[in-house]
Design a protein around this motif. Structure first.
Motif, mmCIF file in Angstrom:
data_model
loop_
_atom_site.group_PDB
_atom_site.id
_atom_site.type_symbol
_atom_site.label_atom_id
_atom_site.label_comp_id
_atom_site.label_asym_id
_atom_site.label_seq_id
_atom_site.Cartn_x
_atom_site.Cartn_y
_atom_site.Cartn_z
ATOM 1 N N HIS A 50 0.945 -1.243 -0.017
ATOM 2 C CA HIS A 50 -0.130 0.194 -0.012
ATOM 3 C C HIS A 50 0.821 1.223 0.045
ATOM 4 O O HIS A 50 1.905 1.295 0.558
ATOM 5 N N GLU A 51 0.417 2.363 -0.777
ATOM 6 C CA GLU A 51 1.074 3.578 -0.803
ATOM 7 C C GLU A 51 0.802 4.312 0.449
ATOM 8 O O GLU A 51 -0.487 4.783 0.617
ATOM 9 N N ILE A 52 1.622 4.746 1.455
ATOM 10 C CA ILE A 52 1.315 5.313 2.655
ATOM 11 C C ILE A 52 2.039 6.774 2.406
ATOM 12 O O ILE A 52 3.321 6.760 2.161
ATOM 13 N N THR A 53 1.425 7.690 3.008
ATOM 14 C CA THR A 53 1.953 9.143 2.791
ATOM 15 C C THR A 53 1.696 9.842 3.890
ATOM 16 O O THR A 53 1.012 9.623 4.762
ATOM 17 N N GLU A 54 2.465 10.918 4.080
ATOM 18 C CA GLU A 54 2.366 11.607 5.440
ATOM 19 C C GLU A 54 1.167 12.435 5.487
ATOM 20 O O GLU A 54 0.834 12.939 4.440
ATOM 21 N N LEU A 55 0.774 12.565 6.530
ATOM 22 C CA LEU A 55 -0.661 13.277 6.906
ATOM 23 C C LEU A 55 -0.380 14.590 6.819
ATOM 24 O O LEU A 55 0.332 15.239 7.850
ATOM 25 N N ASN A 56 -0.605 15.488 5.775
ATOM 26 C CA ASN A 56 -0.153 16.899 5.796
ATOM 27 C C ASN A 56 -1.138 17.582 4.832
ATOM 28 O O ASN A 56 -1.410 17.057 3.875
ATOM 29 N N THR A 57 -1.918 18.701 5.364
ATOM 30 C CA THR A 57 -2.705 19.465 4.594
ATOM 31 C C THR A 57 -2.245 20.073 3.338
ATOM 32 O O THR A 57 -3.125 20.438 2.418
ATOM 33 N N LYS A 58 -0.844 20.071 3.183
ATOM 34 C CA LYS A 58 -0.209 20.568 1.870
ATOM 35 C C LYS A 58 -0.188 19.592 0.897
ATOM 36 O O LYS A 58 0.228 19.866 -0.069
ATOM 37 N N ASN A 59 -0.151 18.319 1.193
ATOM 38 C CA ASN A 59 -0.057 17.189 0.533
ATOM 39 C C ASN A 59 -1.648 16.740 -0.126
ATOM 40 O O ASN A 59 -2.395 16.668 0.367
ATOM 41 N N GLU A 60 -1.353 16.670 -1.627
ATOM 42 C CA GLU A 60 -2.661 16.052 -2.481
ATOM 43 C C GLU A 60 -3.282 15.119 -1.886
ATOM 44 O O GLU A 60 -4.648 14.980 -1.777
ATOM 45 N N ALA A 61 -2.520 14.060 -1.386
ATOM 46 C CA ALA A 61 -2.923 12.677 -0.789
ATOM 47 C C ALA A 61 -3.841 12.968 0.348
ATOM 48 O O ALA A 61 -4.531 12.195 0.564
ATOM 49 N N PHE A 62 -3.652 14.158 1.115
ATOM 50 C CA PHE A 62 -4.433 14.269 2.228
ATOM 51 C C PHE A 62 -5.906 14.355 1.860
ATOM 52 O O PHE A 62 -6.791 14.256 2.725
ATOM 53 N N PHE A 63 -6.156 14.859 0.786
ATOM 54 C CA PHE A 63 -7.779 14.993 0.113
ATOM 55 C C PHE A 63 -8.311 13.736 -0.461
ATOM 56 O O PHE A 63 -9.311 14.114 -1.192
ATOM 57 N N GLY A 64 -7.584 12.617 -0.438
ATOM 58 C CA GLY A 64 -8.321 11.649 -1.159
ATOM 59 C C GLY A 64 -8.785 10.351 -0.307
ATOM 60 O O GLY A 64 -7.942 10.119 0.929
ATOM 61 N N PRO A 65 -9.638 9.821 -0.515
ATOM 62 C CA PRO A 65 -10.776 10.256 -1.668
ATOM 63 C C PRO A 65 -11.842 10.807 -1.097
ATOM 64 O O PRO A 65 -12.508 10.331 -0.132
ATOM 65 N N LEU A 66 -12.283 11.968 -1.825
ATOM 66 C CA LEU A 66 -13.541 12.578 -1.378
ATOM 67 C C LEU A 66 -14.374 12.355 -2.397
ATOM 68 O O LEU A 66 -14.277 12.906 -3.814
ATOM 69 N N PHE A 67 -15.665 12.042 -2.421
ATOM 70 C CA PHE A 67 -16.577 11.816 -3.449
ATOM 71 C C PHE A 67 -17.633 13.081 -3.696
ATOM 72 O O PHE A 67 -18.173 13.652 -2.779
ATOM 73 N N CYS A 68 -18.028 13.510 -4.899
ATOM 74 C CA CYS A 68 -19.101 14.484 -5.017
ATOM 75 C C CYS A 68 -20.229 14.185 -4.430
ATOM 76 O O CYS A 68 -20.971 12.943 -4.416
ATOM 77 N N THR A 69 -20.977 14.909 -3.850
ATOM 78 C CA THR A 69 -22.378 14.762 -3.072
ATOM 79 C C THR A 69 -23.461 14.905 -4.328
ATOM 80 O O THR A 69 -24.419 14.079 -4.297
ATOM 81 N N ASP A 70 -23.097 15.188 -5.566
ATOM 82 C CA ASP A 70 -24.280 15.130 -6.792
ATOM 83 C C ASP A 70 -23.642 13.910 -7.636
ATOM 84 O O ASP A 70 -24.787 13.115 -8.046
#
Length: 309
Positions: A50-70
């Motif tokens: 598994h790909e593990i990345t540092e938990l950081n709000t500046k890191n794009e990985a911090f935002f995945g996955p978030l799904f569209c409400t529509d």
């Protein structure tokens, strides 16, 4: 493994041990991991790739996955500056074509910065000001009570010089004065309660902002913050000053019922905050009782009533 305690701290919790603060994010699970669980995660056969990345709000990985409400199966990709909502690719095509968009990380940072500014406004500006107002009201209550006690002593000393009928006048006058004192003190108490209420509300607002700042982002994290969130606290209340006029003894040799003395008037000086004791900007309010249906003068009325005893 013994549970660790993190008192008075706010952190994103590890999804595996549910004890320690998360420091890493697994892009495959997805899941948030502390340092110990991250090592264990990499050592397991089923998750070692598994790909593990540092938990950081500046890191794009911090935002995945978030799904569209529509569009439930579509991940959000960007943020609409015009509509203030996160978008997936379908959203852009269907209803946001031509709108200015931002990267999620930039939009999220701007929201977090705004939350942080409001939190700092509460911590560094509003809470100290309201705390000072409350302290001032506490001191004012003590001084006001001391002044009232001195005036009450004068009233009682003057009353003791008079005959039985005058003593009754003094008793009624004292009760009248106590009513004024109670009215003044109640105004101060009401002011303290209102200030305390706003302080508590500010603390609650601060805690809510802290929670939004420190919680892992979700779709709701991109909801715009109420621009008028702190409006009701920006303008500090105008706090009046309370004091009595001096007790004025009458001449005993004169008609007793007309010369018992002029009772103190409860005066409330209303001045804007931080303007000191300036008489120019202050307004004096005299709190008087409603007139009786009877046109008999107050002192004479008391004397007439006392004759019944």
């Amino acid at each position: 493994m013994a549970a660790k305690t993190y008192s008075a701290q706010h952190f994103v919790e590890c999804d595996q041990c549910e004890e320690n603060p998360a420091q890493y994010f697994c892009k495959n699970c997805p899941g948030q991991l502390c340092k110990e669980c991250k090592t264990e995660h990499k050592n397991r056969k089923i998750t070692k790739n598994h790909e593990i990345t540092e938990l950081n709000t500046k890191n794009e990985a911090f935002f995945g996955p978030l799904f569209c409400t529509d569009h439930k199966t579509k991940q959000i990709q960007c943020f609409c500056v015009h509509c203030k909502i996160p978008l997936c690719t379908e959203c852009i095509i269907e209803s946001h074509n031509g709108h200015a968009i931002q990267k999620l990380t930039k939009a999220y940072k701007e929201i977090q910065d705004d939350l942080q500014k409001k939190k700092e406004k509460i911590e560094e500006d509003l809470l100290p000001k309201y705390a000072m107002l409350l302290k001032t009201e506490n001191l004012k209550q003590s001084d006001f009570s001391k002044q009232a006690q001195e005036i009450e002593k004068e009233i009682k000393a003057h009353t003791r010089q008079l005959v039985r009928i005058v003593k009754q006048v003094g008793k009624n006058a004292t009760e009248d004065f106590q009513a004024k004192l109670h009215k003044g003190l109640q105004r101060i108490v009401d002011s303290e309660v209102e200030i305390q209420r706003k302080i508590e509300k500010l603390k609650q607002t601060k805690d809510l902002l802290s929670a939004k700042i420190e919680t892992k982002p979700t779709v709701s994290s991109f909801e715009p913050v109420n621009e008028r969130l702190l409006d009701e606290f920006e303008k500090l209340p105008v706090l009046p000053k309370y004091h009595f006029s001096k007790f004025q003894p009458g001449k005993i040799e004169s008609m007793i019922e007309k010369n018992f003395g002029k009772l103190p008037i409860l005066k409330i000086d209303t001045a804007k905050p931080n303007e000191g004791d300036s008489d120019i900007d202050s307004q004096e309010e005299e709190v008087e009782e409603e007139e009786s249906d009877s046109e008999v003068p107050y002192n004479l009325r008391l004397v007439q009533e006392s004759r019944r005893f």
